[in-house]
Each structure stands twice: as structure tokens, then as C-alpha cells.
Design an enzyme around this catalytic site. Sequence first.
Site, PDB file in Angstrom:
ATOM      1  N   GLY A   1      45.596  38.044  27.790  1.00  0.00           N
ATOM      2  CA  GLY A   1      46.040  38.111  26.599  1.00  0.00           C
ATOM      3  C   GLY A   1      45.173  38.708  25.402  1.00  0.00           C
TER       4      GLY A   1
ATOM      5  N   ARG B   1      48.427  42.078  32.389  1.00  0.00           N
ATOM      6  CA  ARG B   1      48.014  41.047  33.550  1.00  0.00           C
ATOM      7  C   ARG B   1      48.337  41.705  34.952  1.00  0.00           C
ATOM      8  NH1 ARG B   1      46.975  36.450  30.349  1.00  0.00           N
ATOM      9  NH2 ARG B   1      48.671  35.969  28.675  1.00  0.00           N
TER      10      ARG B   1
ATOM     11  N   ASP C   1      39.539  34.433  32.137  1.00  0.00           N
ATOM     12  CA  ASP C   1      39.089  34.191  33.488  1.00  0.00           C
ATOM     13  C   ASP C   1      39.861  35.041  34.536  1.00  0.00           C
ATOM     14  OD1 ASP C   1      41.460  32.903  33.411  1.00  0.00           O
ATOM     15  OD2 ASP C   1      40.686  31.015  34.298  1.00  0.00           O
TER      16      ASP C   1
ATOM     17  N   THR D   1      39.289  35.857  24.367  1.00  0.00           N
ATOM     18  CA  THR D   1      40.662  35.015  24.698  1.00  0.00           C
ATOM     19  C   THR D   1      40.685  34.232  23.229  1.00  0.00           C
ATOM     20  OG1 THR D   1      41.894  33.148  26.048  1.00  0.00           O
ATOM     21  CG2 THR D   1      39.403  33.482  26.251  1.00  0.00           C
TER      22      THR D   1
ATOM     23  N   ASP E   1      41.993  31.149  23.503  1.00  0.00           N
ATOM     24  CA  ASP E   1      41.962  29.781  24.230  1.00  0.00           C
ATOM     25  C   ASP E   1      40.752  29.240  24.360  1.00  0.00           C
ATOM     26  OD1 ASP E   1      44.671  30.446  25.006  1.00  0.00           O
ATOM     27  OD2 ASP E   1      44.156  31.009  26.871  1.00  0.00           O
TER      28      ASP E   1
ATOM     29  N   ASP F   1      38.756  28.997  26.512  1.00  0.00           N
ATOM     30  CA  ASP F   1      38.530  28.339  27.982  1.00  0.00           C
ATOM     31  C   ASP F   1      37.647  28.830  28.881  1.00  0.00           C
ATOM     32  OD1 ASP F   1      40.356  30.659  28.323  1.00  0.00           O
ATOM     33  OD2 ASP F   1      41.665  29.682  29.302  1.00  0.00           O
TER      34      ASP F   1
ATOM     35  N   ARG G   1      46.739  27.722  26.621  1.00  0.00           N
ATOM     36  CA  ARG G   1      46.717  27.518  28.360  1.00  0.00           C
ATOM     37  C   ARG G   1      46.498  26.116  28.794  1.00  0.00           C
ATOM     38  NH1 ARG G   1      45.317  31.776  32.714  1.00  0.00           N
ATOM     39  NH2 ARG G   1      43.177  31.446  31.512  1.00  0.00           N
TER      40      ARG G   1
HETATM   41  O1  F6P Z   1      45.513  33.409  27.323  1.00  0.00           O
HETATM   42  C1  F6P Z   1      45.866  33.536  25.784  1.00  0.00           C
HETATM   43  C2  F6P Z   1      47.377  32.879  25.790  1.00  0.00           C
HETATM   44  O2  F6P Z   1      48.052  33.473  24.359  1.00  0.00           O
HETATM   45  C3  F6P Z   1      47.469  31.700  26.148  1.00  0.00           C
HETATM   46  O3  F6P Z   1      47.139  30.789  25.059  1.00  0.00           O
HETATM   47  C4  F6P Z   1      49.165  31.697  26.591  1.00  0.00           C
HETATM   48  O4  F6P Z   1      49.434  30.726  27.474  1.00  0.00           O
HETATM   49  C5  F6P Z   1      49.321  32.868  27.031  1.00  0.00           C
HETATM   50  O5  F6P Z   1      48.092  33.745  26.780  1.00  0.00           O
HETATM   51  C6  F6P Z   1      50.613  33.550  26.815  1.00  0.00           C
HETATM   52  O6  F6P Z   1      50.556  34.759  27.639  1.00  0.00           O
HETATM   53  P1  F6P Z   1      51.795  35.808  27.507  1.00  0.00           P
HETATM   54  O7  F6P Z   1      51.796  36.439  26.032  1.00  0.00           O
HETATM   55  O8  F6P Z   1      51.367  36.949  28.673  1.00  0.00           O
HETATM   56  O9  F6P Z   1      53.104  35.211  27.668  1.00  0.00           O
END
Ligand code: F6P
Length: 319
Positions: A12, A73, A104, A126, A128, A130, A172
Site C-alpha cells: 500500500g 502487491r 512486511d 506504511t 499501518d 505495523d 490491517r
Molecule cells: O497496508 C496499508 C493498507 O491501507 C491497510 O491499512 C489496508 O488494509 C490495505 O492497505 C488496503 O489495501 P488495498 O488498497 O490494496 O485494498
Amino acid sequence: MIKKIGILTSGGDAPGMNAAIRSVIRAGLNAGLEMYVIYDGYKGIIDNRIEKVDRRYAADIINRGGTKLGTARLPEFAQSEVQDKAVEILNNYGIDALVTIGGDGTYKGALALSRKGIKCVAIPGTIDNDVASTDYTIGFATALQTVVDCIDKLRDTSSSHQRCSVIEVMGRYCGDLAVYASLASGSDIVISRENPMTEEDLFEEIKKQLKMGKHHIMVLVTEKILNVHELADKITKECNIEAKSEVLGRIQRGGTPVALDRYLASSMGVFAVDTLMNGQTGVCIGIVQNELVATPIEEALQMTNKSNKFIKHMLCRTR
Ligand code: F6P
């Protein structure tokens, strides 16, 4: 001695990634290295979307949200054959080192490539927060500000209508955004993985706060725990207050990075280049008690997040 560094962003996007890209490019060039950008994360290696850059590439991006390099991703990157192909392509360019910016998933890719001979350093980018090997990730401070701005706006309408707002916050599997935002926005209740609450306890708490004289309630919930729309309907039925649900969504990922994220990104970028030049590989950069550190990625992936155990107490004390 390394000669050519590639840089990519993956997972992300997060505000401050551009500031990190700028910092890595400039620090590398100033050290006499050749710098290459790779588009759309690890996918860009496989697709050969790699470009040599000069210092102008990094001009005027320090203040821009998102990532100039694009991101993706790529679950297939877990496969050894796909990693081998990436190593072969990087070798063709003579790229001997990589700086990867992300969470991660990005760290796992960097670890795999470092085991196959490409020197890799990962930077935590990120919203998050995390990544346990750093106190703060790049993007967290900006996203937190965005969440608090949104809650401030919701507070206006929630209090005007005497409603209960049930607000889903990203993160997340990490509650940091919701937990920090709850205290910073003066919200009444937070539910996260680290601060769980049964529905019955939540209803009791809302009723208690209404009895105390509150005329509207703000409840923050970390994503992926429960359905906020269903929860709002249940609160309306059980608690004698009209509840409305809100999902803040990807608004939380965008926008101009705040100064703290730019500071983190710029300092981590320089440190990442120095770390590679010092011969380290398979490590990730972090800031721990205000010191820049490099931790083996393998170790970082096994660490668990420090959660704020005092949040309920603090929310109570500031009610
Ligand atoms: O990791 C960042 C994040 O925004 C998380 O908070 C969320 O769960 C995820 O990415 C959403 O990803 P995407 O935009 O690929 O659906």
C-alpha cells in the site's frame, strides 16, 4: 563495494514514500553510486521496468503524497523461480543492491532477494505502523492526522444530531491508527485487536456514557474486526441512540506528508544507503527511541507489535 542501487516501493502506498525515494537517490548519487528506479514494486523487476536516474528525478517530490514509482502487491514473488528471474534481470543491469520501501510483504521480498545474493535494505513505509522493528513507519503520522481531521468533521454532525458514530479506521491487523486517533480526537470508545470488546460490553459502555450525560458518542473500530454497518444497526436497537456507520477507506492513505513523515523518510533514506555501503544486507531500517537502527529482516518479521495497553484508562481519564 556496491556500485548500482535500485529503489522500489511496494504494498500500500504511504505519504512520505516520495521523500524517501528522493533521499535514497540523492544520498546514493552524492556517494558516487549509480541510481536506478524500478516501477510498480517487485513486478517492475520482472517486467523490466527499470530506469537509470539523475538528481533531477528526485526534484520537487518531497511534498507529494503517493509514490512516484507506483506500487503493486505481487503474491507470486513468494515463489523461488520468480525471485530467480528477478535476480537474473537485476544482474543484467549490474544492479548489486536494492532499497525497498513498504510493509512486511515488501520486507519478505527483500529478505528473499538478499538470500539470493542481491544486497537489500528495507525501509518501513506504511500507514499501518505495523512494523515492530521501528517505533514509527513512514506515513503513519500523516494518516493519523487525516483520520483525526475526519473524526473532527464527524464530531460536528454527530453532536448536532445527538448520534453515535461508528467509524472504521484502517490498519490491517494493527490497532495503532485507531488507538492513537481515539485519544487525539477525544473519541469515547476504541475497539482494536489489542483492545477487544464484546458487543454486550460495548452496549453497556454506551449506555453508561449516555447516563453520565453524553449526548453523542464516537466509537472507533480497526478494520477487519467486525462489520461497522451491522454494529451501528445493533447499537441503534440496543442503546436508545441513533447510530451511523462510516468507513474512512483509502482517503486515509492520500495527501501531503506531514513534516514528521518527511523527516523520518529523509533520514531513513540516507541511513539505508550508508547501511548498504557499510556492507550490510537483509536488514531493515527503523527508528527506536529516536535512534536510527538496522535490524535483520528475519528478526523484524518475528517481532510482535508493542500495543498501547493504557488506552482504555487514558480515554476514561480524558472523558
Ligand atoms: O497496508 C496499508 C493498507 O491501507 C491497510 O491499512 C489496508 O488494509 C490495505 O492497505 C488496503 O489495501 P488495498 O488498497 O490494496 O485494498
